[in-house]
Design a protein around this motif. Structure first.
Motif, PDB file in Angstrom:
ATOM      1  N   SER A  16      79.315  40.067  24.620  1.00  0.00           N
ATOM      2  CA  SER A  16      79.090  38.561  23.941  1.00  0.00           C
ATOM      3  C   SER A  16      77.893  38.332  25.179  1.00  0.00           C
ATOM      4  CB  SER A  16      80.333  37.785  24.655  1.00  0.00           C
ATOM      5  OG  SER A  16      80.876  37.978  23.164  1.00  0.00           O
ATOM      6  N   LEU A  17      77.043  36.841  24.717  1.00  0.00           N
ATOM      7  CA  LEU A  17      76.163  37.039  26.278  1.00  0.00           C
ATOM      8  C   LEU A  17      76.642  34.886  26.017  1.00  0.00           C
ATOM      9  CD1 LEU A  17      72.467  38.391  26.013  1.00  0.00           C
ATOM     10  CD2 LEU A  17      74.086  37.873  27.435  1.00  0.00           C
ATOM     11  N   ARG A  18      76.598  34.254  27.041  1.00  0.00           N
ATOM     12  CA  ARG A  18      76.239  32.942  27.054  1.00  0.00           C
ATOM     13  C   ARG A  18      74.161  32.173  27.069  1.00  0.00           C
ATOM     14  NH1 ARG A  18      78.989  27.670  29.149  1.00  0.00           N
ATOM     15  NH2 ARG A  18      79.297  28.496  30.665  1.00  0.00           N
ATOM     16  N   LEU A  19      74.334  31.351  26.633  1.00  0.00           N
ATOM     17  CA  LEU A  19      72.906  31.077  26.788  1.00  0.00           C
ATOM     18  C   LEU A  19      73.077  29.537  27.256  1.00  0.00           C
ATOM     19  CD1 LEU A  19      70.461  32.695  23.802  1.00  0.00           C
ATOM     20  CD2 LEU A  19      71.357  33.833  25.891  1.00  0.00           C
ATOM     21  N   SER A  20      71.683  29.223  28.484  1.00  0.00           N
ATOM     22  CA  SER A  20      71.846  28.349  28.935  1.00  0.00           C
ATOM     23  C   SER A  20      70.695  27.146  28.175  1.00  0.00           C
ATOM     24  CB  SER A  20      72.593  27.673  30.289  1.00  0.00           C
ATOM     25  OG  SER A  20      73.233  28.828  29.972  1.00  0.00           O
ATOM     26  N   CYS A  21      70.545  26.245  28.309  1.00  0.00           N
ATOM     27  CA  CYS A  21      69.118  25.775  27.892  1.00  0.00           C
ATOM     28  C   CYS A  21      69.793  24.195  29.013  1.00  0.00           C
ATOM     29  CB  CYS A  21      68.991  25.137  26.369  1.00  0.00           C
ATOM     30  SG  CYS A  21      67.589  24.466  26.118  1.00  0.00           S
ATOM     31  N   VAL A  22      68.929  23.893  30.416  1.00  0.00           N
ATOM     32  CA  VAL A  22      68.499  22.866  31.676  1.00  0.00           C
ATOM     33  C   VAL A  22      67.190  22.095  30.550  1.00  0.00           C
ATOM     34  CG1 VAL A  22      69.001  22.368  33.448  1.00  0.00           C
ATOM     35  CG2 VAL A  22      70.195  24.312  32.139  1.00  0.00           C
ATOM     36  N   ALA A  23      67.578  20.969  30.182  1.00  0.00           N
ATOM     37  CA  ALA A  23      66.881  19.942  30.555  1.00  0.00           C
ATOM     38  C   ALA A  23      66.970  19.269  32.010  1.00  0.00           C
ATOM     39  CB  ALA A  23      67.084  18.491  29.081  1.00  0.00           C
ATOM     40  N   MET A  77      72.480  22.657  26.785  1.00  0.00           N
ATOM     41  CA  MET A  77      73.428  23.306  25.662  1.00  0.00           C
ATOM     42  C   MET A  77      73.033  24.190  26.075  1.00  0.00           C
ATOM     43  SD  MET A  77      70.914  22.890  21.878  1.00  0.00           S
ATOM     44  CE  MET A  77      69.448  23.573  22.883  1.00  0.00           C
ATOM     45  N   TYR A  78      74.032  24.940  25.498  1.00  0.00           N
ATOM     46  CA  TYR A  78      74.618  26.358  25.602  1.00  0.00           C
ATOM     47  C   TYR A  78      75.070  27.600  24.275  1.00  0.00           C
ATOM     48  CZ  TYR A  78      76.784  24.647  29.752  1.00  0.00           C
ATOM     49  OH  TYR A  78      76.701  23.980  31.163  1.00  0.00           O
ATOM     50  N   LEU A  79      74.537  28.423  23.811  1.00  0.00           N
ATOM     51  CA  LEU A  79      74.917  29.492  22.758  1.00  0.00           C
ATOM     52  C   LEU A  79      75.262  30.007  22.832  1.00  0.00           C
ATOM     53  CD1 LEU A  79      73.485  29.503  20.142  1.00  0.00           C
ATOM     54  CD2 LEU A  79      72.539  30.750  20.777  1.00  0.00           C
ATOM     55  N   GLN A  80      76.690  30.713  22.425  1.00  0.00           N
ATOM     56  CA  GLN A  80      77.433  31.813  22.720  1.00  0.00           C
ATOM     57  C   GLN A  80      77.806  32.331  21.710  1.00  0.00           C
ATOM     58  OE1 GLN A  80      80.537  32.618  26.032  1.00  0.00           O
ATOM     59  NE2 GLN A  80      80.961  34.423  24.560  1.00  0.00           N
ATOM     60  N   ILE A  81      77.178  33.686  22.162  1.00  0.00           N
ATOM     61  CA  ILE A  81      77.214  34.674  20.869  1.00  0.00           C
ATOM     62  C   ILE A  81      77.856  36.261  21.587  1.00  0.00           C
ATOM     63  CG2 ILE A  81      75.218  36.256  19.724  1.00  0.00           C
ATOM     64  CD1 ILE A  81      73.404  34.916  21.095  1.00  0.00           C
ATOM     65  N   ASN A  82      79.267  36.629  20.105  1.00  0.00           N
ATOM     66  CA  ASN A  82      79.684  37.421  20.176  1.00  0.00           C
ATOM     67  C   ASN A  82      79.041  38.210  19.662  1.00  0.00           C
ATOM     68  OD1 ASN A  82      81.527  35.598  21.977  1.00  0.00           O
ATOM     69  ND2 ASN A  82      82.013  34.296  20.499  1.00  0.00           N
ATOM     70  N   ASN A  83      80.232  39.262  19.341  1.00  0.00           N
ATOM     71  CA  ASN A  83      79.877  41.072  18.365  1.00  0.00           C
ATOM     72  C   ASN A  83      78.136  40.805  18.620  1.00  0.00           C
ATOM     73  OD1 ASN A  83      79.992  43.307  17.297  1.00  0.00           O
ATOM     74  ND2 ASN A  83      80.986  41.444  15.350  1.00  0.00           N
ATOM     75  N   LEU A  84      77.512  40.877  19.252  1.00  0.00           N
ATOM     76  CA  LEU A  84      76.364  40.347  18.942  1.00  0.00           C
ATOM     77  C   LEU A  84      75.652  42.949  18.842  1.00  0.00           C
ATOM     78  CD1 LEU A  84      75.243  39.740  22.856  1.00  0.00           C
ATOM     79  CD2 LEU A  84      74.364  39.153  21.034  1.00  0.00           C
ATOM     80  N   LYS A  85      74.942  41.897  17.803  1.00  0.00           N
ATOM     81  CA  LYS A  85      74.077  43.342  17.057  1.00  0.00           C
ATOM     82  C   LYS A  85      73.115  43.445  17.190  1.00  0.00           C
ATOM     83  CE  LYS A  85      77.745  41.547  13.118  1.00  0.00           C
ATOM     84  NZ  LYS A  85      77.459  41.317  11.776  1.00  0.00           N
ATOM     85  N   PRO A  86      72.273  44.732  17.259  1.00  0.00           N
ATOM     86  CA  PRO A  86      70.919  45.001  17.284  1.00  0.00           C
ATOM     87  C   PRO A  86      70.354  44.277  16.946  1.00  0.00           C
ATOM     88  CG  PRO A  86      72.424  46.340  17.709  1.00  0.00           C
ATOM     89  CD  PRO A  86      73.066  46.127  16.492  1.00  0.00           C
ATOM     90  N   GLU A  87      70.096  43.854  15.565  1.00  0.00           N
ATOM     91  CA  GLU A  87      69.636  42.749  14.809  1.00  0.00           C
ATOM     92  C   GLU A  87      69.859  41.433  15.603  1.00  0.00           C
ATOM     93  OE1 GLU A  87      72.267  44.275  14.045  1.00  0.00           O
ATOM     94  OE2 GLU A  87      73.214  43.175  11.983  1.00  0.00           O
ATOM     95  N   ASP A  88      70.809  41.217  16.675  1.00  0.00           N
ATOM     96  CA  ASP A  88      70.374  40.080  17.206  1.00  0.00           C
ATOM     97  C   ASP A  88      69.297  39.576  18.737  1.00  0.00           C
ATOM     98  OD1 ASP A  88      74.064  39.851  17.216  1.00  0.00           O
ATOM     99  OD2 ASP A  88      72.226  38.215  15.964  1.00  0.00           O
ATOM    100  N   THR A  89      68.441  40.837  18.593  1.00  0.00           N
ATOM    101  CA  THR A  89      67.324  41.146  19.323  1.00  0.00           C
ATOM    102  C   THR A  89      66.078  40.290  18.898  1.00  0.00           C
ATOM    103  OG1 THR A  89      67.843  43.605  20.201  1.00  0.00           O
ATOM    104  CG2 THR A  89      66.022  42.689  20.709  1.00  0.00           C
TER     105      THR A  89
END
Length: 112
Positions: A16-23, A77-89
């Protein structure tokens, strides 16, 4: 307002990853925001969007594995991505929809 995305990296499939977007300023007035991704050689696609008050919308391709959220008090703003797959690259960009402001992107690489 400027947007700064972060949190990408090299991970293995299933992680999993959590992306952040800070303004740089208040996002409470920005309105709807979104995360987009662009894989090499492909068009940029929106994967999730969130309204000013937090109502989410997801692309069918990621529904069930991704959660978008925002904290207006933290201008993030955040984006939590679980069970990452190669096609999420791809490079993930955050975006303020109405004003068409874009962050610089953060690279997510998923190895199988």
């Amino acid at each position: 307002v400027q947007l700064q995305a972060s949190g990408g990296g090299l991970v293995q499939a299933g992680e999993s990853l959590r992306l952040s977007c800070v303004a740089s300023g208040s996002i409470s007035r920005i309105g709807a925001m979104a995360w987009h991704r662009q894989a090499a050689g492909k068009q940029r696609e929106m994967v999730a969007a969130i309204s000013r008050v937090g109502s989410p919308t997801y692309a069918d391709s990621v529904k069930g594995r991704i959660t978008i959220s925002r904290d207006n008090d933290k201008n993030t703003m955040y984006l939590q991505i679980n069970n990452l797959k190669p096609e999420d690259t791809g490079v993930y960009y955050c975006n303020a929809i109405a004003s068409n402001i874009w962050g610089q992107g953060t690279l997510v690489t998923v190895s199988s």
